[in-house]
Write a protein that holds these residues in place. Structure first.
Motif, PDB file in Angstrom:
ATOM      1  N   GLU A 534       0.829  -1.207   0.000  1.00 17.91           N
ATOM      2  CA  GLU A 534       0.000   0.000   0.000  1.00 17.91           C
ATOM      3  C   GLU A 534       0.865   1.259   0.000  1.00 17.91           C
ATOM      4  OE1 GLU A 534      -3.594   2.158  -0.035  1.00 17.91           O
ATOM      5  OE2 GLU A 534      -3.130   0.043  -0.421  1.00 17.91           O
ATOM      6  N   MET A 535       1.960   1.238   0.730  1.00 17.20           N
ATOM      7  CA  MET A 535       2.840   2.407   0.759  1.00 17.20           C
ATOM      8  C   MET A 535       3.463   2.671  -0.607  1.00 17.20           C
ATOM      9  SD  MET A 535       4.626   1.712   4.470  1.00 17.20           S
ATOM     10  CE  MET A 535       5.850   2.980   4.250  1.00 17.20           C
ATOM     11  N   PHE A 536       3.865   1.604  -1.306  1.00 15.88           N
ATOM     12  CA  PHE A 536       4.449   1.797  -2.642  1.00 15.88           C
ATOM     13  C   PHE A 536       3.408   2.297  -3.639  1.00 15.88           C
ATOM     14  CE2 PHE A 536       7.677  -1.655  -1.404  1.00 15.88           C
ATOM     15  CZ  PHE A 536       8.488  -0.698  -0.814  1.00 15.88           C
ATOM     16  N   VAL A 537       2.159   1.857  -3.487  1.00 18.83           N
ATOM     17  CA  VAL A 537       1.090   2.369  -4.353  1.00 18.83           C
ATOM     18  C   VAL A 537       0.896   3.862  -4.124  1.00 18.83           C
ATOM     19  CG1 VAL A 537      -1.388   2.285  -4.789  1.00 18.83           C
ATOM     20  CG2 VAL A 537      -0.092   0.167  -4.607  1.00 18.83           C
ATOM     21  N   LEU A 538       0.904   4.278  -2.862  1.00 21.92           N
ATOM     22  CA  LEU A 538       0.714   5.699  -2.550  1.00 21.92           C
ATOM     23  C   LEU A 538       1.927   6.530  -2.994  1.00 21.92           C
ATOM     24  CD1 LEU A 538      -0.966   5.419   0.973  1.00 21.92           C
ATOM     25  CD2 LEU A 538      -2.055   5.916  -1.211  1.00 21.92           C
ATOM     26  N   LEU A 539       3.122   5.966  -2.881  1.00 18.24           N
ATOM     27  CA  LEU A 539       4.295   6.692  -3.373  1.00 18.24           C
ATOM     28  C   LEU A 539       4.236   6.864  -4.886  1.00 18.24           C
ATOM     29  CD1 LEU A 539       7.226   5.199  -1.246  1.00 18.24           C
ATOM     30  CD2 LEU A 539       6.461   7.584  -1.287  1.00 18.24           C
ATOM     31  N   ASN A 540       3.786   5.840  -5.560  1.00 19.52           N
ATOM     32  CA  ASN A 540       3.645   5.937  -7.009  1.00 19.52           C
ATOM     33  C   ASN A 540       2.608   6.999  -7.393  1.00 19.52           C
ATOM     34  OD1 ASN A 540       4.134   4.877  -9.773  1.00 19.52           O
ATOM     35  ND2 ASN A 540       1.971   4.332  -9.616  1.00 19.52           N
ATOM     36  N   ARG A 541       1.530   7.055  -6.630  1.00 15.66           N
ATOM     37  CA  ARG A 541       0.521   8.085  -6.894  1.00 15.66           C
ATOM     38  C   ARG A 541       1.057   9.476  -6.579  1.00 15.66           C
ATOM     39  NH1 ARG A 541      -5.367   8.868  -3.912  1.00 15.66           N
ATOM     40  NH2 ARG A 541      -6.132  10.489  -5.314  1.00 15.66           N
ATOM     41  N   GLU A 542       1.900   9.570  -5.540  1.00 15.30           N
ATOM     42  CA  GLU A 542       2.490  10.858  -5.185  1.00 15.30           C
ATOM     43  C   GLU A 542       3.371  11.376  -6.323  1.00 15.30           C
ATOM     44  OE1 GLU A 542       3.231  14.001  -2.280  1.00 15.30           O
ATOM     45  OE2 GLU A 542       1.723  12.416  -2.483  1.00 15.30           O
ATOM     46  N   ALA A 543       4.135  10.479  -6.902  1.00 22.08           N
ATOM     47  CA  ALA A 543       4.980  10.890  -8.029  1.00 22.08           C
ATOM     48  C   ALA A 543       4.143  11.245  -9.251  1.00 22.08           C
ATOM     49  CB  ALA A 543       5.965   9.766  -8.365  1.00 22.08           C
ATOM     50  N   ASP A 544       3.027  10.548  -9.427  1.00 20.45           N
ATOM     51  CA  ASP A 544       2.165  10.825 -10.574  1.00 20.45           C
ATOM     52  C   ASP A 544       1.479  12.183 -10.449  1.00 20.45           C
ATOM     53  OD1 ASP A 544       0.890   9.691 -13.070  1.00 20.45           O
ATOM     54  OD2 ASP A 544      -0.912  10.101 -11.873  1.00 20.45           O
ATOM     55  N   LEU A 545       1.193  12.631  -9.199  1.00 21.67           N
ATOM     56  CA  LEU A 545       0.518  13.913  -9.002  1.00 21.67           C
ATOM     57  C   LEU A 545       1.369  15.083  -9.465  1.00 21.67           C
ATOM     58  CD1 LEU A 545      -1.183  13.523  -5.481  1.00 21.67           C
ATOM     59  CD2 LEU A 545      -2.326  13.806  -7.677  1.00 21.67           C
ATOM     60  N   TYR A 546       2.696  14.990  -9.282  1.00 18.58           N
ATOM     61  CA  TYR A 546       3.570  16.133  -9.544  1.00 18.58           C
ATOM     62  C   TYR A 546       4.523  15.873 -10.712  1.00 18.58           C
ATOM     63  CZ  TYR A 546       1.920  17.029  -4.805  1.00 18.58           C
ATOM     64  OH  TYR A 546       1.130  17.209  -3.700  1.00 18.58           O
ATOM     65  N   ARG A 547       4.177  14.967 -11.592  1.00 18.72           N
ATOM     66  CA  ARG A 547       5.092  14.634 -12.678  1.00 18.72           C
ATOM     67  C   ARG A 547       5.249  15.776 -13.686  1.00 18.72           C
ATOM     68  NH1 ARG A 547       1.595  10.173 -16.136  1.00 18.72           N
ATOM     69  NH2 ARG A 547      -0.308  11.400 -16.348  1.00 18.72           N
ATOM     70  N   TYR A 548       4.291  16.694 -13.744  1.00 18.45           N
ATOM     71  CA  TYR A 548       4.398  17.836 -14.656  1.00 18.45           C
ATOM     72  C   TYR A 548       4.864  19.096 -13.935  1.00 18.45           C
ATOM     73  CZ  TYR A 548       1.732  14.834 -17.799  1.00 18.45           C
ATOM     74  OH  TYR A 548       1.335  13.788 -18.586  1.00 18.45           O
ATOM     75  N   SER A 549       5.244  18.969 -12.674  1.00 22.31           N
ATOM     76  CA  SER A 549       5.694  20.130 -11.915  1.00 22.31           C
ATOM     77  C   SER A 549       7.179  20.384 -12.170  1.00 22.31           C
ATOM     78  CB  SER A 549       5.467  19.893 -10.424  1.00 22.31           C
ATOM     79  OG  SER A 549       6.055  20.918  -9.664  1.00 22.31           O
ATOM     80  N   PRO A 550       7.598  21.636 -12.207  1.00 21.51           N
ATOM     81  CA  PRO A 550       9.035  21.935 -12.376  1.00 21.51           C
ATOM     82  C   PRO A 550       9.888  21.382 -11.232  1.00 21.51           C
ATOM     83  CG  PRO A 550       7.706  23.886 -12.824  1.00 21.51           C
ATOM     84  CD  PRO A 550       6.788  22.865 -12.229  1.00 21.51           C
ATOM     85  N   PHE A 552       9.558  18.475  -9.876  1.00 22.23           N
ATOM     86  CA  PHE A 552       9.472  17.011  -9.822  1.00 22.23           C
ATOM     87  C   PHE A 552      10.845  16.342  -9.674  1.00 22.23           C
ATOM     88  CE2 PHE A 552       9.397  12.862 -11.978  1.00 22.23           C
ATOM     89  CZ  PHE A 552       8.479  12.208 -11.160  1.00 22.23           C
ATOM     90  N   PRO A 553      11.910  16.819 -10.326  1.00 23.20           N
ATOM     91  CA  PRO A 553      13.217  16.153 -10.122  1.00 23.20           C
ATOM     92  C   PRO A 553      13.655  16.137  -8.662  1.00 23.20           C
ATOM     93  CG  PRO A 553      13.294  17.559 -12.060  1.00 23.20           C
ATOM     94  CD  PRO A 553      11.999  17.854 -11.374  1.00 23.20           C
ATOM     95  N   GLU A 554      13.532  17.274  -7.965  1.00 25.59           N
ATOM     96  CA  GLU A 554      13.935  17.322  -6.565  1.00 25.59           C
ATOM     97  C   GLU A 554      13.075  16.382  -5.712  1.00 25.59           C
ATOM     98  OE1 GLU A 554      13.439  19.833  -8.496  1.00 25.59           O
ATOM     99  OE2 GLU A 554      15.253  21.064  -8.518  1.00 25.59           O
ATOM    100  N   LEU A 555      11.777  16.327  -6.001  1.00 26.99           N
ATOM    101  CA  LEU A 555      10.887  15.454  -5.236  1.00 26.99           C
ATOM    102  C   LEU A 555      11.209  13.986  -5.478  1.00 26.99           C
ATOM    103  CD1 LEU A 555       8.312  15.055  -3.481  1.00 26.99           C
ATOM    104  CD2 LEU A 555       7.009  15.112  -5.603  1.00 26.99           C
ATOM    105  N   SER A 556      11.407  13.624  -6.724  1.00 28.33           N
ATOM    106  CA  SER A 556      11.633  12.220  -7.055  1.00 28.33           C
ATOM    107  C   SER A 556      12.986  11.726  -6.577  1.00 28.33           C
ATOM    108  CB  SER A 556      11.496  12.008  -8.561  1.00 28.33           C
ATOM    109  OG  SER A 556      12.436  12.799  -9.262  1.00 28.33           O
ATOM    110  N   VAL A 557      13.992  12.585  -6.594  1.00 30.22           N
ATOM    111  CA  VAL A 557      15.324  12.177  -6.140  1.00 30.22           C
ATOM    112  C   VAL A 557      15.297  11.780  -4.671  1.00 30.22           C
ATOM    113  CG1 VAL A 557      17.646  13.046  -5.615  1.00 30.22           C
ATOM    114  CG2 VAL A 557      16.646  13.426  -7.861  1.00 30.22           C
ATOM    115  N   ARG A 558      14.606  12.562  -3.864  1.00 33.07           N
ATOM    116  CA  ARG A 558      14.508  12.243  -2.427  1.00 33.07           C
ATOM    117  C   ARG A 558      13.820  10.897  -2.219  1.00 33.07           C
ATOM    118  NH1 ARG A 558      16.134  11.359   2.398  1.00 33.07           N
ATOM    119  NH2 ARG A 558      14.546  11.628   4.025  1.00 33.07           N
TER     120      ARG A 558
END
Length: 577
Positions: A534-550, A552-558
């Protein structure tokens, strides 16, 4: 034959029947003076047959009274004074129902008078009979007041069904005709067949009726009491009826009457209370009652739309409080009964709070602040009682409800204010996203233990819902990454015996779980696998929410760095999946 000739003939028949009844009463006073004296002392209304029924009919003698005389059986039933007194003295103290019996022919006469002849006097008689039908439960229970009430006695179920059908479907047409001057649009069949159902005109049931228009009507003083009597009788029927089929029919038929409640604000509040009880009734979860629940909400929504301001605020307050009380039963044990009903009620509350965002903002602010106060008390005191107020299903369901309400308001503001009072008022509701987010974050971090990990996941879902609808950044990923630091993820799970597999959480369903068992929290492989998945599903959704945000690289790297570190901690991901 013209309508005027028909009305004149019917008036003569009714007057002839009344004169005949008076003569019979006069003859009885000579033949049996003792019984006549008894009637004068105890049943005086029977000696005034035809001199005004239910109050107010005496002024209608000069109007059109298109009512045919009933057949001989109904006339005999309408003369209870002709029954013999061959009774024992012990029976004299028993209450007797001396009201006229409503038969098929008399009911048809009322229909012709009220709905074909458009007679105010006939409409009054139908309302009087309808009141008697709505109080049948009191008569069946032996209530003396029900037996002596003015009106009719209904002994035939077919007559009862026919009366409910024609009264609920046709009386609003005549009330609008007499009070608002609206013409009735009837089909040809309704004009030719006496047994045909009354066809209502096409009206906008969600359009408010100005009470001043009703009060300026020439017949308002005459029909006001009967309109109120009809509405009160319907309210009594909703309060006493138990059968879902009857409740569903009455609720559906009351739709055209709701706009006519505007001159009676107290009665409208009584309707709101009764409808709210039917909508939130916790006892019956059958499929038939779900129809009653739906139609009760439709009438509540109609009240909010048609009644003058600030009645909509009463509807908002009542709906939320009913939902909050019902949320106590929305636990994992009632997943197949209470949770579907609670989900439906939550959607209803979201619909109500989308009608008027200006009023909704005031109520949402108060109730979100109330949740924040409960959270502050738990943070300050840290007592089991204060923590139990926050870590319970009722609190979580209320948080989820406000997340849904604000998400709907944000979507409306994005569309440009479709409904709810405009885009500016929807943006006002959007301003409550920040305080609600703070409450949800505080709830998730209140007790950061492995046992309360499911509650944290519930909070993450709510935050992601708010972030998606409001198009703003909400740091929900930090809650998930913090959960990876729990030491239970880095220890070897216990082996569970076959007999204890159910208790240990073999079939763990996180969406309906608030906290894990105290002794085995994240100590079995089933629990660990379910929580990590469930945590990995929510993390995947978190990345999907901000994938078009400038950003996003800083968020995804962490996120990637923390997952790599976690994989090494659990021996290359072998135990943690």
């Amino acid at each position: 034959m013209s309508a005027a000739d028909m009305s004149s003939d019917d008036d003569e028949d009714v007057e002839a029947a009344e004169r005949r009844m008076k003569r019979e009463m006069a003859e009885m006073s000579k033949k049996d003076p003792d019984f006549h004296k008894y009637l004068q002392e105890n049943e005086g209304n029977l000696l005034q047959y035809g001199e005004g029924e239910g109050g107010g009919d005496s002024g209608d003698d000069g109007e059109d009274a298109n009512m045919d005389a009933a057949d001989d059986d109904d006339e005999a039933a309408a003369a209870p004074g002709k029954k013999s007194r061959g009774r024992d003295d012990d029976d004299d103290d028993e209450p007797r129902d001396n009201r006229p019996i409503l038969g098929v022919s008399l009911l048809r006469a009322m229909e012709r008078s009220a709905f074909r002849g458009h007679s105010a006097k006939g409409l009054k008689k139908v309302v009087s009979a309808y009141r008697s039908a709505c109080h049948l439960s009191e008569e069946a229970s032996g209530d003396d007041a029900g037996a002596t009430r003015a009106g009719y006695r209904i002994d035939d179920s077919a007559v009862f069904d026919r009366l409910m059908l024609v009264a609920l479907r046709g009386c609003h047409v005549e009330f609008r005709r007499h009070l608002l001057g609206e013409e009735t649009k009837k089909g040809g069949k309704g004009d030719k067949d006496d047994d045909a159902d009354v066809t209502a005109p096409e009206i906008d049931e969600n359009k408010p009726v100005n009470p001043k228009l009703l009060q300026r009507s020439g017949k308002w003083d005459e029909l006001r009491t009967y309109l109120q009597l009809f509405l009160r009788s319907s309210l009594h029927l909703l309060s006493e009826a138990k059968e879902p089929a009857l409740l569903s029919f009455v609720l559906k038929s009351l739709s055209p009457y709701v706009p006519l409640l505007t001159p009676f604000p107290k009665l409208a509040k009584s309707f709101l209370q009764t409808l709210s009880k039917l909508w939130s009734a916790p006892l019956d979860t059958s499929e038939e009652y779900q129809v009653v629940r739906l139609r009760s909400f439709l009438r509540v929504r109609q009240l909010a739309v048609t009644q003058p301001f600030p009645f909509v605020e009463d509807c908002l307050k009542s709906s939320y409080l009913c939902y909050a009380r019902r949320a106590k039963f929305g636990t994992a044990a009632s997943v197949h009964s209470a949770l579907p009903t609670l989900t439906f009620m939550g959607n209803c509350v979201v619909e109500l709070y989308s009608l008027d965002y200006a009023s909704s903002y005031r109520h949402a602010f108060v109730y979100i602040r109330q949740l924040a106060l409960h959270l502050r008390t738990a943070l300050q005191r840290r007592t089991p009682e204060s923590l139990r107020v926050v870590y319970c299903w009722q609190y979580v369901h209320c948080l989820r409800l406000w997340a849904a309400v604000l998400s709907a308001a944000c979507a409306s503001a994005t569309r440009g204010g479709d409904g709810g009072g405009g885009g500016d008022e929807a943006k006002l509701m959007k301003s409550l996203v920040y305080p609600l987010t703070e409450v949800i974050l505080g709830t998730a971090r209140l007790v950061p233990t492995a046992r309360h990990l499911p509650l944290r996941l519930h909070c993450v879902r709510m935050l992601q819902q708010l972030a998606s609808s409001s198009e703003s950044f909400i740091p929900a990923a930090s809650l998930l990454l913090e959960a990876l630091d729990l030491r239970e993820f880095r220890t070897r799970p216990k082996k569970v015996r076959a007999g204890k597999s159910d208790a240990a959480g073999t079939a763990l369903r996180l969406p309906v779980v608030l906290k894990l068992p105290r002794d085995t929290a994240l100590r079995t492989s089933e629990q660990v696998d379910a929580c990590l998945a469930e945590m990995f599903v929510l993390l995947n959704r978190e990345a999907d929410l901000y994938r078009y945000s400038p950003a996003f690289p800083e968020l995804s790297v962490r996120i990637v760095q923390r997952l790599r570190h976690f994989s090494k901690e659990v021996q290359g991901g072998k135990d943690g999946g």
